[in-house]
Write an enzyme that holds these catalytic residues in place. Sequence first.
Site, PDB file in Angstrom:
ATOM      1  N   HIS A  98      54.356  22.255  40.347  1.00 32.67           N
ATOM      2  CA  HIS A  98      54.045  23.521  39.687  1.00 32.67           C
ATOM      3  C   HIS A  98      52.687  24.056  40.160  1.00 32.67           C
ATOM      4  O   HIS A  98      52.580  25.199  40.617  1.00 32.67           O
ATOM      5  CB  HIS A  98      54.059  23.318  38.167  1.00 32.67           C
ATOM      6  CG  HIS A  98      53.710  24.538  37.384  1.00 32.67           C
ATOM      7  ND1 HIS A  98      54.664  25.385  36.863  1.00 32.67           N
ATOM      8  CD2 HIS A  98      52.519  25.086  37.054  1.00 32.67           C
ATOM      9  CE1 HIS A  98      54.074  26.385  36.249  1.00 32.67           C
ATOM     10  NE2 HIS A  98      52.768  26.232  36.345  1.00 32.67           N
ATOM     11  N   GLU A  99      51.660  23.241  40.072  1.00 31.16           N
ATOM     12  CA  GLU A  99      50.311  23.714  40.445  1.00 31.16           C
ATOM     13  C   GLU A  99      50.249  24.055  41.932  1.00 31.16           C
ATOM     14  O   GLU A  99      49.616  25.033  42.325  1.00 31.16           O
ATOM     15  CB  GLU A  99      49.247  22.684  40.081  1.00 31.16           C
ATOM     16  CG  GLU A  99      49.220  22.247  38.611  1.00 31.16           C
ATOM     17  CD  GLU A  99      49.265  23.391  37.604  1.00 31.16           C
ATOM     18  OE1 GLU A  99      48.831  24.508  37.924  1.00 31.16           O
ATOM     19  OE2 GLU A  99      49.758  23.164  36.481  1.00 31.16           O
ATOM     20  N   GLY A 132      47.604  20.778  31.374  1.00 27.23           N
ATOM     21  CA  GLY A 132      48.188  19.733  32.205  1.00 27.23           C
ATOM     22  C   GLY A 132      47.570  19.815  33.586  1.00 27.23           C
ATOM     23  O   GLY A 132      47.058  18.850  34.136  1.00 27.23           O
ATOM     24  N   GLY A 133      47.604  21.024  34.103  1.00 23.02           N
ATOM     25  CA  GLY A 133      46.995  21.256  35.402  1.00 23.02           C
ATOM     26  C   GLY A 133      46.505  22.678  35.489  1.00 23.02           C
ATOM     27  O   GLY A 133      46.950  23.550  34.738  1.00 23.02           O
ATOM     28  N   HIS A 167      51.698  27.432  42.713  1.00 23.10           N
ATOM     29  CA  HIS A 167      50.762  28.516  42.401  1.00 23.10           C
ATOM     30  C   HIS A 167      49.919  28.929  43.609  1.00 23.10           C
ATOM     31  O   HIS A 167      49.381  30.040  43.629  1.00 23.10           O
ATOM     32  CB  HIS A 167      49.798  28.090  41.291  1.00 23.10           C
ATOM     33  CG  HIS A 167      50.271  28.373  39.900  1.00 23.10           C
ATOM     34  ND1 HIS A 167      50.661  29.623  39.484  1.00 23.10           N
ATOM     35  CD2 HIS A 167      50.371  27.572  38.816  1.00 23.10           C
ATOM     36  CE1 HIS A 167      50.993  29.562  38.195  1.00 23.10           C
ATOM     37  NE2 HIS A 167      50.839  28.334  37.769  1.00 23.10           N
ATOM     38  N   ASP A 199      44.132  34.197  25.745  1.00 20.84           N
ATOM     39  CA  ASP A 199      44.415  32.824  25.292  1.00 20.84           C
ATOM     40  C   ASP A 199      45.400  32.812  24.129  1.00 20.84           C
ATOM     41  O   ASP A 199      46.126  31.853  23.934  1.00 20.84           O
ATOM     42  CB  ASP A 199      43.124  32.125  24.824  1.00 20.84           C
ATOM     43  CG  ASP A 199      42.293  31.650  26.006  1.00 20.84           C
ATOM     44  OD1 ASP A 199      42.855  31.522  27.110  1.00 20.84           O
ATOM     45  OD2 ASP A 199      41.094  31.397  25.816  1.00 20.84           O
ATOM     46  N   TYR A 218      56.886  31.513  31.351  1.00 24.45           N
ATOM     47  CA  TYR A 218      57.277  30.495  32.324  1.00 24.45           C
ATOM     48  C   TYR A 218      58.802  30.465  32.467  1.00 24.45           C
ATOM     49  O   TYR A 218      59.341  30.631  33.560  1.00 24.45           O
ATOM     50  CB  TYR A 218      56.830  29.096  31.874  1.00 24.45           C
ATOM     51  CG  TYR A 218      55.348  28.845  31.891  1.00 24.45           C
ATOM     52  CD1 TYR A 218      54.488  29.529  31.040  1.00 24.45           C
ATOM     53  CD2 TYR A 218      54.801  27.892  32.735  1.00 24.45           C
ATOM     54  CE1 TYR A 218      53.123  29.276  31.042  1.00 24.45           C
ATOM     55  CE2 TYR A 218      53.437  27.630  32.746  1.00 24.45           C
ATOM     56  CZ  TYR A 218      52.610  28.322  31.895  1.00 24.45           C
ATOM     57  OH  TYR A 218      51.260  28.070  31.902  1.00 24.45           O
ATOM     58  N   GLU A 255      53.404  32.819  36.237  1.00 27.34           N
ATOM     59  CA  GLU A 255      54.026  31.592  35.718  1.00 27.34           C
ATOM     60  C   GLU A 255      55.546  31.553  35.869  1.00 27.34           C
ATOM     61  O   GLU A 255      56.115  30.498  36.115  1.00 27.34           O
ATOM     62  CB  GLU A 255      53.617  31.373  34.256  1.00 27.34           C
ATOM     63  CG  GLU A 255      52.113  31.168  34.060  1.00 27.34           C
ATOM     64  CD  GLU A 255      51.546  29.948  34.781  1.00 27.34           C
ATOM     65  OE1 GLU A 255      52.317  29.067  35.212  1.00 27.34           O
ATOM     66  OE2 GLU A 255      50.296  29.883  34.922  1.00 27.34           O
ATOM     67  N   GLU A 284      45.660  25.493  38.617  1.00 24.99           N
ATOM     68  CA  GLU A 284      45.903  25.693  40.050  1.00 24.99           C
ATOM     69  C   GLU A 284      44.690  26.200  40.808  1.00 24.99           C
ATOM     70  O   GLU A 284      44.839  27.090  41.666  1.00 24.99           O
ATOM     71  CB  GLU A 284      47.074  26.665  40.209  1.00 24.99           C
ATOM     72  CG  GLU A 284      46.816  28.122  39.735  1.00 24.99           C
ATOM     73  CD  GLU A 284      47.128  28.399  38.273  1.00 24.99           C
ATOM     74  OE1 GLU A 284      47.110  27.446  37.469  1.00 24.99           O
ATOM     75  OE2 GLU A 284      47.384  29.572  37.929  1.00 24.99           O
ATOM     76  N   ASN A 285      43.502  25.701  40.559  1.00 24.86           N
ATOM     77  CA  ASN A 285      42.341  26.200  41.286  1.00 24.86           C
ATOM     78  C   ASN A 285      42.568  26.011  42.787  1.00 24.86           C
ATOM     79  O   ASN A 285      43.023  24.951  43.216  1.00 24.86           O
ATOM     80  CB  ASN A 285      41.088  25.486  40.787  1.00 24.86           C
ATOM     81  CG  ASN A 285      40.805  25.824  39.339  1.00 24.86           C
ATOM     82  OD1 ASN A 285      40.896  26.984  38.927  1.00 24.86           O
ATOM     83  ND2 ASN A 285      40.514  24.819  38.527  1.00 24.86           N
TER      84      ASN A 285
END
Length: 589
Positions: free
Chosen positions: A284-285, A257-258, A288, A363, A371, A307, A260-261
Amino acid sequence: MTFKDPASYTDLTQGRIKHIDFRIGVNFATRILDIEATYQLQEPVRGSLYLDSFKIDLKKAHSDGRELEWEFDARDEVLGERLHLKGLENASTFTLNFQTSSEARALQWLTASQTAGGVYPFLFSQCQAIHARSVFPCQDTPSVRFTYSAEVEVPQGLVAAMAAEQVEVQAGSGQTFFKFRMPQPIPSYLFALAVGNLAFRELGPRTGVYAEPETVEAAAWEFAENETKIVEAEKLLGPYLWGRYDLVILPPSFPYGGMENPRLTFLTPTAIIGTRAYTALITHELAHAWTGNLVTNATWQDFWLNEGWTTYAEVRITEVLEGKEVTDLHAVYDEKRLLEVMERMGMDSPYTCLKLPNEKDADQFTTIIPYYKGCYFLQECEYAIGRERFDAFVQKYMARFQFQSLTTEAFLDFLKAELPEVFEKVNVQRWIYEPGLPDERRRPTSRLYEEVKRVLADYQRGIKPTREQLQNWHRYQILSFLQGLPRKLSLEDCQYFEDILELEKRNDVAFFYYFYLIAIASGYQSILPDLERFMEKIGRMLYVLPIVRLMAETEWTRGVIRPLFERVRNRHHQITVNQMEEILKKAGL
Ligand code: BES
Ligand code: ZN
């Protein structure tokens, strides 16, 4: 520090990377990055230096004018190849010249037809959790942080965006050079690059959005509230230390979805739904930027520190921005999602613990459990001592550990020192190290959800909701309704819901997701062409993987899914492809 990251070959006793200067050439024809990287170490190397790498084609290595020798160990399918740089004893800097593989796991190269505009190709990276090593050799563990600079050369007409500060754009003949610097130290998984036909719109003094020209206006409208979000987030978490906060809208094959870079959240285009009802994803992002990027999990076993904390912050900020009614509704909906996943994994599965098992394939064990279970744990801590004192603790935690990485154990030490009463009132051991969910916890309740529950009960008695009823509902009420419907409906009811949900008009992937699950389970076969188009385009794993799983389990789709997967696989990111392959293999397909 006495912990070992099972997802990395890093040996911290040899030294730590402190800074990297990159020169990156982007070649769309060969789908390869041509890179020169000069590394500086925190202190001179002791003995050899081991770096993580995945299918990197190393051409040359040198240090202070001396050529270096190297060796790659045999490839581990998950960890890649350990790169052993020789003759570096006492050196503090070295340079590597190399090319990435066209199979680099972090990179997705898209043809023009996979973009919104359809004219220019696109490239984006996704390094979390352990894929940075497929872009450049590094200590690919979140416990090592470095600063960097980068000069990125792209074909003329394209724009490079990085999760860093842009310092200069220089036109060449046939190409453009974009220069960046990242002055705040980051772990490798937050390295990020996107290249495409990108336009930019300002949203506020610190905020903006990059997107293809075709989507940039819609994106600017959808995310216009980002500046307000930062202001709210700062009240809870302390000052925003990264300078700007921009978004880049990626093509729909983006697996998340996103992401957080730092300074530049990477976002799925499916977040643009035209109603602003889905911007908790941005919250959310953005959160982060503190919980994750500023204070980082030391290993992926401690993923809940990223998370769970971020989900806690997301809920708190959403409560201020959208009100308690809405966050309560989200909470009930999310609790049901959590329980569903936990039950599928088994309530006694070690993957339901907050501290995750010592395994290397990050992964494979990243689910939504850290979360929400993480968020509930922190909420319990808050209830135990009251919001005011917990808020002071949050600020202190951020300030104390900023630009550092910590383990769950280090966090618990800090919690114990700051808030010893929490340990009297909350069974911390049980929350962190035991599977499932403790019975003694506050359960979410929601007035808006009660309405949904009534309509679901009516449906059980044969009374269907009307189109108008659904239209007046909040997005999460409709999603809760779809979540609460039995998976298997009559074909007539499938048809009815398809009609009143107005799926095409709404264009919200979450709605398609629920409807497709119902359609598959119910044998509503006329959905197949839509489903195939969906699988071709959408890569967001949260939605795509459960569909693949259900198709593999359901009789009428079992024969369809493998050939469908083979047809669409080269349109998806490697990370998505690997996960889909795993599901099909497990199902014997
Ligand atoms: N950091 C995650 C995405 C991620 C997790 C990437 C694990 C790689 C490995 C990101 O912040 C995230 O959680 N995204 C969610 C959205 C969120 C609102 C729950 C997603 O992509 O669904
Ligand atoms: Zn997250």
